[in-house]
Write a protein that holds these residues in place. Structure first.
Motif, PDB file in Angstrom:
ATOM      1  N   ASN A 293       1.775 -14.135  15.023  1.00  0.00           N
ATOM      2  CA  ASN A 293       2.933 -14.179  14.138  1.00  0.00           C
ATOM      3  C   ASN A 293       2.943 -12.916  13.265  1.00  0.00           C
ATOM      4  OD1 ASN A 293       0.487 -15.365  12.968  1.00  0.00           O
ATOM      5  ND2 ASN A 293       1.751 -15.542  11.107  1.00  0.00           N
ATOM      6  N   GLY A 294       4.040 -12.619  12.614  1.00  0.00           N
ATOM      7  CA  GLY A 294       4.103 -11.433  11.741  1.00  0.00           C
ATOM      8  C   GLY A 294       3.863 -11.766  10.285  1.00  0.00           C
ATOM      9  N   ALA A 295       3.264 -10.806   9.570  1.00  0.00           N
ATOM     10  CA  ALA A 295       3.077 -10.931   8.123  1.00  0.00           C
ATOM     11  C   ALA A 295       3.656  -9.663   7.456  1.00  0.00           C
ATOM     12  CB  ALA A 295       1.604 -11.084   7.765  1.00  0.00           C
ATOM     13  N   THR A 296       4.311  -9.818   6.331  1.00  0.00           N
ATOM     14  CA  THR A 296       5.016  -8.689   5.692  1.00  0.00           C
ATOM     15  C   THR A 296       4.058  -7.839   4.860  1.00  0.00           C
ATOM     16  OG1 THR A 296       7.070  -9.927   5.625  1.00  0.00           O
ATOM     17  CG2 THR A 296       6.895  -8.018   4.156  1.00  0.00           C
ATOM     18  N   PHE A 297       4.161  -6.504   5.074  1.00  0.00           N
ATOM     19  CA  PHE A 297       3.411  -5.520   4.269  1.00  0.00           C
ATOM     20  C   PHE A 297       4.425  -4.589   3.637  1.00  0.00           C
ATOM     21  CE2 PHE A 297       1.302  -1.390   3.736  1.00  0.00           C
ATOM     22  CZ  PHE A 297       0.143  -1.768   3.068  1.00  0.00           C
ATOM     23  N   GLN A 298       4.250  -4.309   2.337  1.00  0.00           N
ATOM     24  CA  GLN A 298       5.212  -3.499   1.605  1.00  0.00           C
ATOM     25  C   GLN A 298       4.644  -2.097   1.384  1.00  0.00           C
ATOM     26  OE1 GLN A 298       8.254  -4.851   0.507  1.00  0.00           O
ATOM     27  NE2 GLN A 298       8.867  -2.777  -0.079  1.00  0.00           N
ATOM     28  N   TYR A 299       5.335  -1.076   1.950  1.00  0.00           N
ATOM     29  CA  TYR A 299       4.980   0.312   1.655  1.00  0.00           C
ATOM     30  C   TYR A 299       5.624   0.708   0.347  1.00  0.00           C
ATOM     31  CZ  TYR A 299       2.796   1.508   6.146  1.00  0.00           C
ATOM     32  OH  TYR A 299       1.919   1.596   7.224  1.00  0.00           O
TER      33      TYR A 299
ATOM     34  N   GLY B 207       0.825  -1.197   0.000  1.00  0.00           N
ATOM     35  CA  GLY B 207       0.000   0.000   0.000  1.00  0.00           C
ATOM     36  C   GLY B 207       0.857   1.243   0.000  1.00  0.00           C
ATOM     37  N   SER B 208       0.185   2.382  -0.032  1.00  0.00           N
ATOM     38  CA  SER B 208       0.856   3.674  -0.154  1.00  0.00           C
ATOM     39  C   SER B 208       1.548   4.069   1.134  1.00  0.00           C
ATOM     40  CB  SER B 208      -0.168   4.748  -0.542  1.00  0.00           C
ATOM     41  OG  SER B 208       0.405   6.034  -0.442  1.00  0.00           O
ATOM     42  N   VAL B 209       2.691   4.788   0.989  1.00  0.00           N
ATOM     43  CA  VAL B 209       3.394   5.283   2.173  1.00  0.00           C
ATOM     44  C   VAL B 209       2.555   6.298   2.941  1.00  0.00           C
ATOM     45  CG1 VAL B 209       5.711   4.864   1.240  1.00  0.00           C
ATOM     46  CG2 VAL B 209       4.558   7.035   0.765  1.00  0.00           C
ATOM     47  N   SER B 210       1.579   6.858   2.275  1.00  0.00           N
ATOM     48  CA  SER B 210       0.711   7.831   2.960  1.00  0.00           C
ATOM     49  C   SER B 210      -0.357   7.141   3.805  1.00  0.00           C
ATOM     50  CB  SER B 210       0.045   8.752   1.928  1.00  0.00           C
ATOM     51  OG  SER B 210      -0.747   7.982   1.020  1.00  0.00           O
ATOM     52  N   GLY B 211      -0.459   5.800   3.728  1.00  0.00           N
ATOM     53  CA  GLY B 211      -1.437   5.050   4.514  1.00  0.00           C
ATOM     54  C   GLY B 211      -2.840   5.223   3.980  1.00  0.00           C
TER      55      GLY B 211
END
Length: 393
Positions: free
Chosen positions: A385-391, A323-327
């Motif tokens: 657990n953790g899941a990866t999100f890409q900004y 998602g966007s770096v602006s959230g």
């Protein structure tokens, strides 16, 4: 015995039936004779040089015999009635307990009732009649019972619990009273009595023990109402336990055990009669929390006494996973144990969220720097657990 008559001077023999008696001529009209052994009724005669006298009947009476005492023991102070059974009691002149004389009544040739005099220890009881003194039968003086402790000294108003009474001279207990209510005696020795406590009102009562000798001193016993739980400061927690739970209610001051369902809690700390803290045990599902005191196990009050065990949340996937770096992007998080989610983090940044079901929730991504971050979900069951999100820029 003295034989009276005339012509006794120069007497050569005195007979009781066919048995010769030893004798002394006191005068021409009296002889002192010692009756020989015999039984039944015999004829007594005196013989001189002038011949043998007429005969007079003499009845042998059997010596008294004691076969039993009832009771065979009593208080050191005496005054209790003892029934003496046996034979040959007619004409009794003396009843003795050891060296002490007793007041008595001859009921029949086979029975005497006597008032035991004061005494100590074990003494022989005898009966004396004109025919002699009986054999002896032992009578034991016993001190009144004394109780020194009750274990436990408190219990539920419903009764039914086992109480051990310790003391001395407790043998032959006939009655144990909790106030005015009789307890059921299940075991009895000289030093200890075990009873089943009767029901009673929430108050202190005196416990006493009665034996044939008398009634003991009293000791207090406390009837306690069962505790009530009306609420918990947290109603959900991890399945592994270990968290602190505060329990609210009434009658909690004497809490000895707390259970979450079948599992026992630890580290019970009494804050007041209305509040305790415990360390929750491990568990699963929804369980009833109960507290146990001498008054019994708690009932459910008007509040909530249920505790829900929550397994740690699990993340299976993120949609989308970027998602966007602006959230501001809505991210569907799929997994399990998500119902009780209380926080979602993108890295260290908290995200707003809304649970959809136990397997789905929607989170709105916060602003973040370009690059990957780890998404985690937190609930009372722990952190997922953790899941990866890409900004993306």
């Amino acid at each position: 015995m003295v034989i009276s008559g005339s012509g006794f001077t120069g007497a050569s023999s005195v007979h009781f039936g066919s048995a010769s008696a030893t004798f002394t001529v006191l005068s021409d009209s009296q002889i002192q004779a010692t009756a020989p052994a015999g039984s039944g009724t015999v004829q007594v005669t005196v013989t001189t040089a002038a011949g043998t006298s007429n005969s007079v009947a003499f009845a042998y009476t059997a010596s008294p015999v004691i076969t039993a005492l009832s009771p065979a023991s009593g208080p050191t102070g005496g005054t209790n009635i003892v029934t003496i059974n046996g034979s040959g009691f007619t004409g009794a002149t003396l009843v003795q307990f050891g060296s002490a004389s007793a007041l008595f009544t001859v009921v029949s040739d086979a029975q005497i009732t006597a008032t035991a005099p004061a005494g100590t220890g074990s003494v022989p009881v005898t009966v004396t009649t004109p025919a002699g003194t009986s054999n002896s039968v032992t009578y034991t003086y016993i001190n009144a019972p004394v109780i020194t402790s009750l274990t436990p000294n408190q219990g539920p108003t419903s009764g039914g619990n086992t109480v051990t009474i310790s003391g001395t001279n407790l043998s032959g207990a006939t009655t144990v009273l909790f106030g005015t209510h009789a307890a059921t005696i299940t075991a009895n020795t000289a030093a200890q009595i075990t009873v089943t406590a009767p029901a009673g009102a929430a108050q202190s009562v005196n416990v006493t023990v009665t034996t044939s000798v008398g009634t003991s001193n009293p000791l207090p016993y406390f009837y306690v109402t069962a505790p009530v739980i009306i609420g918990l400061n947290v109603t959900v927690g991890p399945s592994g336990g270990g968290n602190t739970v505060t329990i609210f209610g009434s009658g909690l001051a004497l809490t000895s055990a707390v259970h979450f369902g079948p599992a026992a809690a630890t580290n019970i700390t009494v804050i007041s009669d209305s509040q305790i803290t415990v360390t929750a045990p491990a568990g699963t599902g929804t369980v009833l929390v109960t507290a146990t005191t001498p008054g019994g196990t708690s009932t459910v009050g008007p509040g909530n006494a249920y505790y829900v065990y929550v397994a740690p949340p699990v993340i299976n996937s993120l949609t989308p996973a970027q998602g966007s770096v602006s959230g501001g992007d809505d991210i569907l998080i799929r997994g399990s144990n998500l119902t009780y989610t209380d926080a979602v983090f993108f890295g260290t940044a908290p995200a707003s969220f809304a649970p959809v079901s136990d397997t789905m929730l929607v989170a709105t991504s916060p602003a973040g720097a370009a690059g990957p971050v780890t998404v985690t979900v937190h609930s009372p069951g722990g952190t997922s657990n953790g899941a990866t999100f890409q900004y993306q820029p």
